[in-house]
Design a protein around this motif. Structure first.
Motif, PDB file in Angstrom:
ATOM      1  N   SER A  37       0.833  -1.202   0.000  1.00 42.57           N
ATOM      2  CA  SER A  37       0.000   0.000   0.000  1.00 42.57           C
ATOM      3  C   SER A  37       0.870   1.255   0.000  1.00 42.57           C
ATOM      4  N   GLU A  38       0.291   2.341  -0.451  1.00 41.46           N
ATOM      5  CA  GLU A  38       1.021   3.614  -0.488  1.00 41.46           C
ATOM      6  C   GLU A  38       1.427   4.044   0.911  1.00 41.46           C
ATOM      7  N   LYS A  39       0.577   3.750   1.883  1.00 42.39           N
ATOM      8  CA  LYS A  39       0.875   4.104   3.270  1.00 42.39           C
ATOM      9  C   LYS A  39       2.107   3.345   3.767  1.00 42.39           C
ATOM     10  N   THR A  40       2.186   2.051   3.448  1.00 39.21           N
ATOM     11  CA  THR A  40       3.333   1.239   3.864  1.00 39.21           C
ATOM     12  C   THR A  40       4.608   1.718   3.185  1.00 39.21           C
ATOM     13  N   ILE A  41       4.512   2.035   1.909  1.00 40.73           N
ATOM     14  CA  ILE A  41       5.677   2.518   1.162  1.00 40.73           C
ATOM     15  C   ILE A  41       6.173   3.836   1.744  1.00 40.73           C
ATOM     16  N   LYS A  42       5.254   4.730   2.085  1.00 46.75           N
ATOM     17  CA  LYS A  42       5.627   6.013   2.689  1.00 46.75           C
ATOM     18  C   LYS A  42       6.317   5.797   4.033  1.00 46.75           C
ATOM     19  N   SER A  43       5.827   4.805   4.775  1.00 41.32           N
ATOM     20  CA  SER A  43       6.427   4.492   6.075  1.00 41.32           C
ATOM     21  C   SER A  43       7.859   4.004   5.899  1.00 41.32           C
ATOM     22  N   TYR A  44       8.085   3.114   4.936  1.00 43.62           N
ATOM     23  CA  TYR A  44       9.426   2.631   4.643  1.00 43.62           C
ATOM     24  C   TYR A  44      10.328   3.784   4.220  1.00 43.62           C
ATOM     25  N   GLU A  45       9.796   4.631   3.369  1.00 42.28           N
ATOM     26  CA  GLU A  45      10.578   5.758   2.864  1.00 42.28           C
ATOM     27  C   GLU A  45      10.984   6.704   3.988  1.00 42.28           C
ATOM     28  N   TYR A  46      10.065   6.972   4.879  1.00 47.65           N
ATOM     29  CA  TYR A  46      10.355   7.865   6.000  1.00 47.65           C
ATOM     30  C   TYR A  46      11.503   7.317   6.845  1.00 47.65           C
ATOM     31  N   ASP A  47      11.434   6.025   7.164  1.00 55.29           N
ATOM     32  CA  ASP A  47      12.455   5.411   8.004  1.00 55.29           C
ATOM     33  C   ASP A  47      13.809   5.325   7.290  1.00 55.29           C
ATOM     34  N   LEU A  48      13.788   4.953   6.022  1.00 57.74           N
ATOM     35  CA  LEU A  48      15.045   4.823   5.283  1.00 57.74           C
ATOM     36  C   LEU A  48      15.693   6.179   5.023  1.00 57.74           C
ATOM     37  N   PHE A  49      14.893   7.178   4.738  1.00 59.11           N
ATOM     38  CA  PHE A  49      15.456   8.522   4.511  1.00 59.11           C
ATOM     39  C   PHE A  49      16.069   9.079   5.794  1.00 59.11           C
ATOM     40  N   ALA A  50      15.436   8.792   6.935  1.00 58.11           N
ATOM     41  CA  ALA A  50      16.014   9.218   8.214  1.00 58.11           C
ATOM     42  C   ALA A  50      17.365   8.543   8.419  1.00 58.11           C
ATOM     43  N   TRP A  51      17.424   7.275   8.071  1.00 63.72           N
ATOM     44  CA  TRP A  51      18.688   6.531   8.185  1.00 63.72           C
ATOM     45  C   TRP A  51      19.736   7.087   7.230  1.00 63.72           C
ATOM     46  N   PHE A  52      19.364   7.368   5.997  1.00 70.06           N
ATOM     47  CA  PHE A  52      20.299   7.937   5.013  1.00 70.06           C
ATOM     48  C   PHE A  52      20.866   9.278   5.493  1.00 70.06           C
ATOM     49  N   ARG A  53      19.996  10.087   6.089  1.00 72.22           N
ATOM     50  CA  ARG A  53      20.453  11.400   6.586  1.00 72.22           C
ATOM     51  C   ARG A  53      21.395  11.230   7.770  1.00 72.22           C
ATOM     52  N   PHE A  54      21.119  10.237   8.606  1.00 69.58           N
ATOM     53  CA  PHE A  54      22.009   9.952   9.732  1.00 69.58           C
ATOM     54  C   PHE A  54      23.386   9.547   9.217  1.00 69.58           C
ATOM     55  N   ILE A  55      23.417   8.702   8.204  1.00 67.65           N
ATOM     56  CA  ILE A  55      24.685   8.290   7.602  1.00 67.65           C
ATOM     57  C   ILE A  55      25.444   9.500   7.076  1.00 67.65           C
ATOM     58  N   ASN A  56      24.724  10.399   6.421  1.00 68.67           N
ATOM     59  CA  ASN A  56      25.345  11.587   5.851  1.00 68.67           C
ATOM     60  C   ASN A  56      25.943  12.493   6.919  1.00 68.67           C
ATOM     61  N   THR A  57      25.215  12.651   8.024  1.00 69.62           N
ATOM     62  CA  THR A  57      25.625  13.599   9.059  1.00 69.62           C
ATOM     63  C   THR A  57      26.642  13.012  10.035  1.00 69.62           C
ATOM     64  N   TYR A  58      26.468  11.758  10.414  1.00 66.19           N
ATOM     65  CA  TYR A  58      27.270  11.183  11.498  1.00 66.19           C
ATOM     66  C   TYR A  58      28.241  10.073  11.064  1.00 66.19           C
ATOM     67  N   GLN A  59      28.110   9.583   9.846  1.00 68.93           N
ATOM     68  CA  GLN A  59      28.933   8.432   9.442  1.00 68.93           C
ATOM     69  C   GLN A  59      29.627   8.654   8.086  1.00 68.93           C
ATOM     70  N   GLU A  60      30.115   9.842   7.920  1.00 70.35           N
ATOM     71  CA  GLU A  60      30.966  10.171   6.768  1.00 70.35           C
ATOM     72  C   GLU A  60      30.297   9.937   5.425  1.00 70.35           C
ATOM     73  N   ASP A  61      28.979  10.065   5.400  1.00 69.24           N
ATOM     74  CA  ASP A  61      28.232   9.954   4.146  1.00 69.24           C
ATOM     75  C   ASP A  61      28.522   8.651   3.398  1.00 69.24           C
ATOM     76  N   LYS A  62      28.517   7.555   4.135  1.00 64.13           N
ATOM     77  CA  LYS A  62      28.782   6.256   3.520  1.00 64.13           C
ATOM     78  C   LYS A  62      27.665   5.860   2.559  1.00 64.13           C
ATOM     79  N   THR A  63      27.998   4.979   1.619  1.00 59.58           N
ATOM     80  CA  THR A  63      26.972   4.400   0.767  1.00 59.58           C
ATOM     81  C   THR A  63      26.461   3.122   1.413  1.00 59.58           C
ATOM     82  N   TYR A  64      25.360   2.611   0.902  1.00 61.45           N
ATOM     83  CA  TYR A  64      24.791   1.375   1.455  1.00 61.45           C
ATOM     84  C   TYR A  64      25.778   0.215   1.378  1.00 61.45           C
ATOM     85  N   LYS A  65      26.719   0.270   0.419  1.00 61.41           N
ATOM     86  CA  LYS A  65      27.716  -0.791   0.287  1.00 61.41           C
ATOM     87  C   LYS A  65      28.769  -0.726   1.389  1.00 61.41           C
TER      88      LYS A  65
END
Length: 204
Positions: A37-65
C-alpha cells in the motif's frame, strides 16, 4: 481537555547520498510491484530517509555498500536515545533489513548487515496458568458427590475433563447461560476453574 500524548517526532538533518537514493528508488519500484500500500511505502521511505540522513551527518556519508552492522546499530541506538519506543526501533530495523534483502537479490551487496543485530523485544504479557494435579481432581470429584446435585456435578466434571474446549473454544458461554439460572447448589464454574487454585474453596 484532550489528554492524548503526542509522539515525539525524530528529525535528523542532512542530505542523502546519491548512490543511496538510486538504490532506494530501485527498491521502491520493487515494493510497488509487490502491491504494498502507499501508506506502507511512505512508512518505509520515511524510516530509510532518516537513516540515510544519519549516515550523511554522522557516518561520513557512507553508501549502502560501505555501511556495517555497527553503523546500523549506532543509528538504532541514536533513535532509542531520542525517545523511539521498542516497536518503533523494530520497525526501523525491519525496513533497513528489507532494503538489504532486495539489494542482495539484485547482487548489489553480498550480506545483509541487519542479520547480526539483536533488536530489542517488546514486552508481552503472559497470563499465568494454573493446573490441577490428578490427586486434586480426584479429591474435587469426591467433594462434588456431597453436593447431591446431578446438574452441578455433570457440568463441573465436564469442565475438568474438557477444560481446553470449555475455556478456549467458547464453551464457557454455554456453561454461563446454564449457571446464570438460580438453581440451588450450583457452583459457578468461572469462580472455581478460571483459576485452578479456586478448587480449594470447595475443599474447605
Amino acid at each position: 481537555m484532550n489528554m492524548t500524548r503526542k509522539r515525539k517526532v525524530l528529525v535528523i538533518e542532512g542530505s542523502i547520498n546519491k548512490q543511496n537514493l538510486i538504490a532506494y528508488n530501485m527498491y521502491k519500484g520493487h515494493i510497488q510491484l509487490k502491491g504494498l500500500s502507499e501508506k506502507t511505502i511512505k512508512s518505509y521511505e520515511y524510516d530509510l530517509f532518516a537513516w540515510f540522513r544519519f549516515i550523511n551527518t554522522y557516518q561520513e556519508d557512507k553508501t549502502y555498500k560501505e555501511v556495517t552492522t555497527e553503523d546500523i546499530e549506532e543509528f538504532l541506538m541514536f533513535c532509542r536515545s531520542e525517545g523511539n519506543e521498542v516497536s518503533r526501533i523494530q520497525r526501523r530495523a525491519a525496513g533497513i533489513s528489507s532494503f538489504y534483502i532486495f539489494l542482495r537479490k539484485k547482487k548489489k551487496v553480498s550480506i545483509n548487515p541487519v542479520d547480526d543485530i539483536e533488536c530489542p523485544r517488546k514486552k508481552v504479557f503472559v497470563r499465568e496458568k494454573h493446573f490441577l494435579k490428578m490427586e486434586q481432581v480426584d479429591e474435587l470429584k469426591s467433594k462434588l458427590r456431597l453436593l447431591d446435585n446431578i446438574i452441578s456435578e455433570t457440568f463441573i466434571l465436564l469442565a475438568i475433563n474438557t477444560s481446553a474446549v470449555v475455556f478456549q473454544g467458547g464453551g464457557m458461554d454455554l456453561l454461563n447461560s446454564v449457571l446464570s439460572k438460580k438453581i440451588s447448589n450450583i457452583i459457578k464454574i468461572e469462580d472455581l476453574f478460571a483459576n485452578a487454585r479456586g478448587y480449594k474453596s470447595l475443599l474447605k
